[in-house]
Write an enzyme that holds these catalytic residues in place. Structure first.
Site, PDB file in Angstrom:
ATOM      1  N   GLN A  11       0.839  -1.195   0.000  1.00 38.67           N
ATOM      2  CA  GLN A  11       0.000   0.000   0.000  1.00 38.67           C
ATOM      3  C   GLN A  11       0.877   1.249   0.000  1.00 38.67           C
ATOM      4  O   GLN A  11       1.888   1.317   0.691  1.00 38.67           O
ATOM      5  CB  GLN A  11      -0.889  -0.023   1.245  1.00 38.67           C
ATOM      6  CG  GLN A  11      -2.051   0.920   1.204  1.00 38.67           C
ATOM      7  CD  GLN A  11      -3.067   0.633   2.297  1.00 38.67           C
ATOM      8  OE1 GLN A  11      -3.094  -0.458   2.854  1.00 38.67           O
ATOM      9  NE2 GLN A  11      -3.904   1.597   2.603  1.00 38.67           N
ATOM     10  N   SER A  91       4.724  -5.752   3.158  1.00 37.10           N
ATOM     11  CA  SER A  91       3.419  -5.698   3.819  1.00 37.10           C
ATOM     12  C   SER A  91       2.359  -6.407   2.965  1.00 37.10           C
ATOM     13  O   SER A  91       2.425  -7.610   2.754  1.00 37.10           O
ATOM     14  CB  SER A  91       3.035  -4.241   4.106  1.00 37.10           C
ATOM     15  OG  SER A  91       1.896  -4.166   4.926  1.00 37.10           O
ATOM     16  N   LEU A  92       1.388  -5.674   2.407  1.00 37.87           N
ATOM     17  CA  LEU A  92       0.368  -6.270   1.539  1.00 37.87           C
ATOM     18  C   LEU A  92       0.991  -7.061   0.393  1.00 37.87           C
ATOM     19  O   LEU A  92       0.458  -8.094  -0.030  1.00 37.87           O
ATOM     20  CB  LEU A  92      -0.525  -5.152   1.005  1.00 37.87           C
ATOM     21  CG  LEU A  92      -1.684  -5.446   0.065  1.00 37.87           C
ATOM     22  CD1 LEU A  92      -1.252  -5.590  -1.376  1.00 37.87           C
ATOM     23  CD2 LEU A  92      -2.483  -6.654   0.517  1.00 37.87           C
ATOM     24  N   ARG A 116      -8.719  -8.218   5.505  1.00 37.69           N
ATOM     25  CA  ARG A 116      -7.587  -7.643   6.252  1.00 37.69           C
ATOM     26  C   ARG A 116      -7.689  -6.121   6.293  1.00 37.69           C
ATOM     27  O   ARG A 116      -7.525  -5.497   7.351  1.00 37.69           O
ATOM     28  CB  ARG A 116      -6.281  -8.072   5.576  1.00 37.69           C
ATOM     29  CG  ARG A 116      -4.993  -7.507   6.162  1.00 37.69           C
ATOM     30  CD  ARG A 116      -3.822  -8.032   5.331  1.00 37.69           C
ATOM     31  NE  ARG A 116      -2.511  -7.647   5.829  1.00 37.69           N
ATOM     32  CZ  ARG A 116      -1.821  -6.583   5.430  1.00 37.69           C
ATOM     33  NH1 ARG A 116      -2.368  -5.773   4.518  1.00 37.69           N
ATOM     34  NH2 ARG A 116      -0.625  -6.327   5.924  1.00 37.69           N
ATOM     35  N   HIS A 200       0.977  -2.276  11.423  1.00 33.07           N
ATOM     36  CA  HIS A 200       2.104  -3.043  11.952  1.00 33.07           C
ATOM     37  C   HIS A 200       2.523  -2.659  13.365  1.00 33.07           C
ATOM     38  O   HIS A 200       3.634  -2.995  13.789  1.00 33.07           O
ATOM     39  CB  HIS A 200       3.299  -2.967  10.998  1.00 33.07           C
ATOM     40  CG  HIS A 200       2.982  -3.421   9.611  1.00 33.07           C
ATOM     41  ND1 HIS A 200       2.661  -4.725   9.313  1.00 33.07           N
ATOM     42  CD2 HIS A 200       2.894  -2.725   8.443  1.00 33.07           C
ATOM     43  CE1 HIS A 200       2.410  -4.825   8.021  1.00 33.07           C
ATOM     44  NE2 HIS A 200       2.523  -3.628   7.477  1.00 33.07           N
ATOM     45  N   GLN A 249       2.181 -10.544  11.110  1.00 32.59           N
ATOM     46  CA  GLN A 249       2.580  -9.402  10.286  1.00 32.59           C
ATOM     47  C   GLN A 249       1.691  -8.188  10.530  1.00 32.59           C
ATOM     48  O   GLN A 249       2.138  -7.046  10.441  1.00 32.59           O
ATOM     49  CB  GLN A 249       2.534  -9.787   8.798  1.00 32.59           C
ATOM     50  CG  GLN A 249       3.167  -8.765   7.868  1.00 32.59           C
ATOM     51  CD  GLN A 249       2.348  -8.529   6.607  1.00 32.59           C
ATOM     52  OE1 GLN A 249       1.190  -8.144   6.671  1.00 32.59           O
ATOM     53  NE2 GLN A 249       2.958  -8.781   5.469  1.00 32.59           N
TER      54      GLN A 249
END
Length: 311
Positions: A11, A91-92, A116, A200, A249
């Protein structure tokens, strides 16, 4: 033969009109977004091309980035046999890597990241959370300054992106106060990012608990290519370990610097970034000057990387 890894952005790399050039040249792009749209129940491609405000909403950005990364991979794979040493995503982007590796079905992945995103968005009320990029300090100093914060709320180091670039997240007031402390500690810049979800950090703990149930309902497999995970820079050898890493995560730091260093230790010479933007490509040489990187997001960049892979 060149040893390379494939990485996927997360993102923040999205842009209005992304992949429009590839879509004009390769039908697989539209086919991929049609599958994603069917899984979500709305036209994801149209959103990425026509509505900047909607694209930047977390619940839309995450499935859009997964679809874009996967579509770019399919374009490249249609032109050459790909054999990366390993893969990863920021991340994503980790979910995109898992789809490409065969660990996660694409449609299931789209629905999972949509869930999510919704959980992340609802975990902290609008205006309560914040993130900021800290530039020019050693990782240890950023962690210490966060730990020294004594006000109301939390602030934590959450993205270790490269040497001298760490992102912090937490309650808005805590992040703002810590930004001033970072400057006092010698940071070149402390920039509050235009996001409302403090990803996070421990403010995501409750969301992660709920997300664990969604992860359990998805049929994962151990993939064909090693995917290095954000939480520990290590691949998962079992499905249970994979699920645990994805849940962790959500509320744990993204160890991107360590991930790239782990790739170099595996013999990787080049990172190939697939999907919108050039963020990971830009970070690579700051992490390890022996590595090169290419961002692939349009027909020209596809042609350029094909010359290297085929040579």
């Amino acid at each position: 033969m060149m040893k390379y890894s494939i990485v996927f952005p997360g993102q923040g790399a999205q842009s209005l009109g992304m992949l429009s050039d590839l879509n004009d040249q390769f039908p697989i792009v539209q086919e991929t977004f049609t599958q994603a749209s069917d899984a979500l129940g709305f036209d994801l491609w149209r959103l990425t091309q026509d509505d900047q405000e909607a694209l930047n909403q977390t619940q839309n950005t995450q499935p859009a980035m997964l679809a874009a990364g996967y579509a770019t991979y399919l374009v490249l794979a249609s032109q050459v046999d790909l054999s990366p040493v390993c893969m990863a995503g920021h991340s994503l982007g980790e979910y995109t890597a898992l789809v490409v590796a065969g660990s996660l079905d694409f449609a299931q992945g789209i629905r999972l990241v949509s869930k999510r995103a919704a959980l992340m968005q609802s975990a902290v009320p609008e205006g309560v959370g914040a993130m900021a990029a800290i530039l020019g300090l050693e990782d240890e100093v950023v962690v210490r300054v966060c730990a020294d914060y004594a006000g109301v709320g939390i602030v934590q180091a959450v993205n270790f992106n490269s040497k001298g670039q760490v992102v912090i997240a937490g309650n808005k007031a805590a992040v703002n106060s810590t930004c001033e402390a970072m400057k006092a500690a010698g940071a070149k810049r402390a920039v509050v990012l235009p996001v409302s979800v403090p990803s996070h950090c421990s403010l995501m703990n409750e969301a992660a608990t709920i997300f664990a149930n969604a992860v359990e309902e998805v049929a994962f497999k151990v993939g064909d290519v090693a995917v290095l995970h954000n939480v520990d820079t290590i691949k998962a050898n079992t499905v249970d370990a994979l699920r645990a890493k994805l849940v962790a995560q959500l509320h744990s730091p993204v160890l991107w610097t360590g991930t790239v260093q782990a790739m170099a230790d595996m013999g990787v010479e080049k990172l190939i970034e697939l999907g919108p933007g050039k963020i990971l490509t830009g970070l690579t040489r700051r992490i390890d000057k022996t590595l090169s990187a290419n961002a692939v997001f349009d027909s020209a960049s596809v042609a350029a990387i094909l010359k290297e892979i085929k040579s």
